[in-house]
Design an enzyme around this catalytic site. Structure first.
Site, short mmCIF file in Angstrom:
data_model
loop_
_atom_site.label_atom_id
_atom_site.label_comp_id
_atom_site.label_asym_id
_atom_site.label_seq_id
_atom_site.Cartn_x
_atom_site.Cartn_y
_atom_site.Cartn_z
CB SER A 124 -21.32 -42.25 121.67
OG SER A 124 -21.23 -41.29 120.70
NE ARG A 125 -19.50 -40.85 116.40
CZ ARG A 125 -18.76 -39.81 115.68
NH1 ARG A 125 -17.69 -40.00 114.90
NH2 ARG A 125 -19.01 -38.67 115.63
CB ILE A 185 -6.44 -38.22 118.56
CG1 ILE A 185 -5.24 -37.31 119.55
CG2 ILE A 185 -6.56 -39.45 119.25
CD1 ILE A 185 -4.13 -37.75 119.85
CE1 TYR A 226 -13.20 -28.37 116.98
CE2 TYR A 226 -10.77 -27.74 116.16
CZ TYR A 226 -11.85 -28.63 116.81
OH TYR A 226 -11.11 -29.65 117.48
CB ALA A 267 -15.73 -22.88 119.19
P1 NDP Z 1 -15.47 -37.75 117.11
O1 NDP Z 1 -16.10 -36.99 116.01
O2 NDP Z 1 -14.80 -39.05 117.06
O3 NDP Z 1 -16.53 -38.08 118.40
C1 NDP Z 1 -17.50 -36.94 118.68
C2 NDP Z 1 -18.35 -37.27 119.80
O4 NDP Z 1 -19.02 -36.14 120.31
C3 NDP Z 1 -19.51 -38.41 119.57
O5 NDP Z 1 -19.61 -39.09 120.56
C4 NDP Z 1 -20.83 -37.51 119.02
O6 NDP Z 1 -21.95 -38.07 119.10
C5 NDP Z 1 -20.33 -36.42 119.97
N1 NDP Z 1 -21.11 -35.02 119.72
C6 NDP Z 1 -20.96 -34.35 118.80
N2 NDP Z 1 -21.90 -33.30 118.83
C7 NDP Z 1 -22.51 -33.38 119.87
C8 NDP Z 1 -23.62 -32.75 120.49
N3 NDP Z 1 -24.24 -31.69 120.00
N4 NDP Z 1 -24.25 -33.16 121.52
C9 NDP Z 1 -23.74 -34.51 122.11
N5 NDP Z 1 -22.77 -34.97 121.68
C10 NDP Z 1 -22.23 -34.78 120.50
O7 NDP Z 1 -14.46 -36.80 117.90
P2 NDP Z 1 -12.96 -37.19 118.38
O8 NDP Z 1 -12.90 -38.07 119.18
O9 NDP Z 1 -12.14 -36.91 117.23
O10 NDP Z 1 -12.83 -35.71 119.17
C11 NDP Z 1 -12.92 -35.60 120.80
C12 NDP Z 1 -12.77 -34.27 121.20
O11 NDP Z 1 -10.98 -33.97 120.88
C13 NDP Z 1 -13.31 -33.20 120.56
O12 NDP Z 1 -13.52 -31.97 121.57
C14 NDP Z 1 -12.22 -32.68 119.38
O13 NDP Z 1 -12.45 -31.23 119.05
C15 NDP Z 1 -10.95 -33.02 119.99
N6 NDP Z 1 -9.80 -32.84 119.30
C16 NDP Z 1 -9.81 -34.20 118.42
C17 NDP Z 1 -8.61 -34.20 117.46
C18 NDP Z 1 -8.34 -35.49 116.83
O14 NDP Z 1 -7.37 -35.75 116.05
N7 NDP Z 1 -9.05 -36.51 116.79
C19 NDP Z 1 -7.73 -33.17 117.36
C20 NDP Z 1 -7.84 -32.23 118.40
C21 NDP Z 1 -8.93 -32.08 119.09
P3 NDP Z 1 -22.78 -38.83 117.94
O15 NDP Z 1 -21.92 -39.89 117.47
O16 NDP Z 1 -23.92 -39.28 118.39
O17 NDP Z 1 -22.75 -37.56 117.17
#
Ligand code: NDP
Length: 242
Positions: free
Chosen positions: A11-12, A183, A150, A153
Site C-alpha cells: 500500500s505504500r 530509497i 531488524y 530479521a
Molecule cells: P513503508 O514503511 O513505506 O511501507 C511499509 C508497507 O508495509 C506498508 O504498505 C505497510 O502497510 C506494510 N506493512 C507493515 N507492517 C505490516 C504488517 N504487519 N502486515 C501487513 N503489511 C504491513 O516501507 P518501504 O517502502 O520503505 O520499505 C519496503 C521494504 O523495503 C521493507 O522490507 C524495507 O525493510 C525495505 N527497505 C527499505 C528501505 C528504504 O530506504 N525505504 C531501505 C532498505 C530496505 P500499512 O501502511 O497499512 O501499515
C-alpha cells in the site's frame, strides 16, 4: 487466465511501486497491508485508472491467523509470484530494546515470510514454476547499530531465500533477494534534511533511489528473462553497500 502475484506491504513506498508496475505488466496483483485503508484505496484507484487488476487485503502478516485466512482465500488461484516486502522498524539500543520490539520485527519480516510461503507454495509446486522475491536490507547484510532486531530479521530473510532456493529449484521455482539502499519513501522523507544530505554523501551515485528503481528489479526477477537466476542477492543501492 492472468497469473497471480502476491505482494506484502503493497500500500505504500516500494511495495506500492511494485504493485503498480506488476499490474501494468498484466499480472493480477493481490497486495497485503496492515491498517492504512486510505493508502490501499489510493493504490487500487491508480491501478484501475491504468487498466490493471489489483486487490487489496487488510492482513497483518505478523498474525498467524490473518495469514492463514488469506492463504485459504487464494488457495485455488494460479499463484505465480510472491513478494515478501512488508517490514517495520522499531530501533533502539540493544539493552533498552523492549521484548515487543524484537518480537514484532521478527514476526513481520521473518516469520511472515515463512508462514506466507508455506501457505502459497503448493500452487507453484503443482504448476512446476514460480517466483519468490524477498525484499531485504543492507542492515541484514552489514548489521546496523540500533537495529539488532531488524538486522537479525533481514539477515534471516536473506538466509531463508537462499536455503529455499536450493530446495525448490528442481520445481522451476526461483527465490531471490533484492536489497534496497536508501530509497525515497515515507520513512526517508521524514528524516531531517541534514541527516538525509549526510546519507547522500555516502552514496556513490550521489542520490537516494526511487521506489520504481527497486520495483523494476523485482519485476525482472519475476520475468522469464530471469529464468536462470536463483539464490541471488541483488543490491539496488546506488553502490552504497559495495
Ligand atoms: P513503508 O514503511 O513505506 O511501507 C511499509 C508497507 O508495509 C506498508 O504498505 C505497510 O502497510 C506494510 N506493512 C507493515 N507492517 C505490516 C504488517 N504487519 N502486515 C501487513 N503489511 C504491513 O516501507 P518501504 O517502502 O520503505 O520499505 C519496503 C521494504 O523495503 C521493507 O522490507 C524495507 O525493510 C525495505 N527497505 C527499505 C528501505 C528504504 O530506504 N525505504 C531501505 C532498505 C530496505 P500499512 O501502511 O497499512 O501499515
Amino acid at each position: 487466465m492472468k497469473e497471480t502475484v502476491i505482494v506484502t506491504g503493497g500500500s505504500r513506498g516500494i511495495g506500492r511501486s511494485i504493485v503498480e508496475l506488476l499490474a501494468g505488466e498484466g499480472y493480477r496483483v493481490r497486495f497485503l497491508y496492515r491498517s492504512n485503508d486510505g493508502a490501499a484505496r489510493a493504490v487500487l484507484a491508480a491501478v484501475a485508472s491504468a487498466g490493471g487488476e489489483a486487490y487489496a487485503h487488510r492482513c497483518d502478516v505478523a498474525d498467524a491467523a490473518n495469514v492463514e485466512a488469506f492463504c485459504e482465500l487464494v488457495a485455488d488461484e494460479p499463484i505465480y509470484g510472491l513478494v515478501h516486502n512488508a517490514a517495520v522498524i522499531w530501533d533502539g539500543h540493544f539493552l533498552l530494546m523492549a521484548p515487543e520490539a524484537w518480537e514484532v520485527v521478527m514476526q513481520t519480516v521473518m516469520t511472515a515470510a515463512y508462514r506466507l510461503t508455506r501457505g502459497c507454495l503448493r500452487p507453484m509446486l503443482r504448476a512446476g514454476r514460480g517466483r519468490i522475491v524477498a525484499v531485504g536490507s543492507l542492515s541484514g547484510m552489514l548489521g546496523h547499530a540500533g537495529q539488532v532486531n531488524y538486522s537479525t530479521a533481514k539477515g534471516g530473510l536473506h538466509a531463508f531465500a537462499k536455503a529455499l532456493a536450493r530446495e525448490v529449484g528442481r520445481y522451476r521455482i526461483t527465490v531471490n533477494t533484492v536489497v534496497p539502499g536508501w530509497i525515497m519513501t515515507d520513512l526517508v522523507a521524514a528524516m531531517p534534511e541534514a541527516k538525509r544530505r549526510e546519507a547522500e554523501r555516502e552514496i556513490p551515485l550521489g542520490r537516494m533511489g526511487a521506489p520504481l528503481e527497486v520495483a523494476r528489479v523485482v519485476s525482472f526477477l519475476l520475468s522469464e528473462q530471469a529464468s536462470y537466476i536463483t539464490g541471488a542477492t541483488i543490491r539496488v543501492d546506488g553502490g552504497v553497500g559495495a
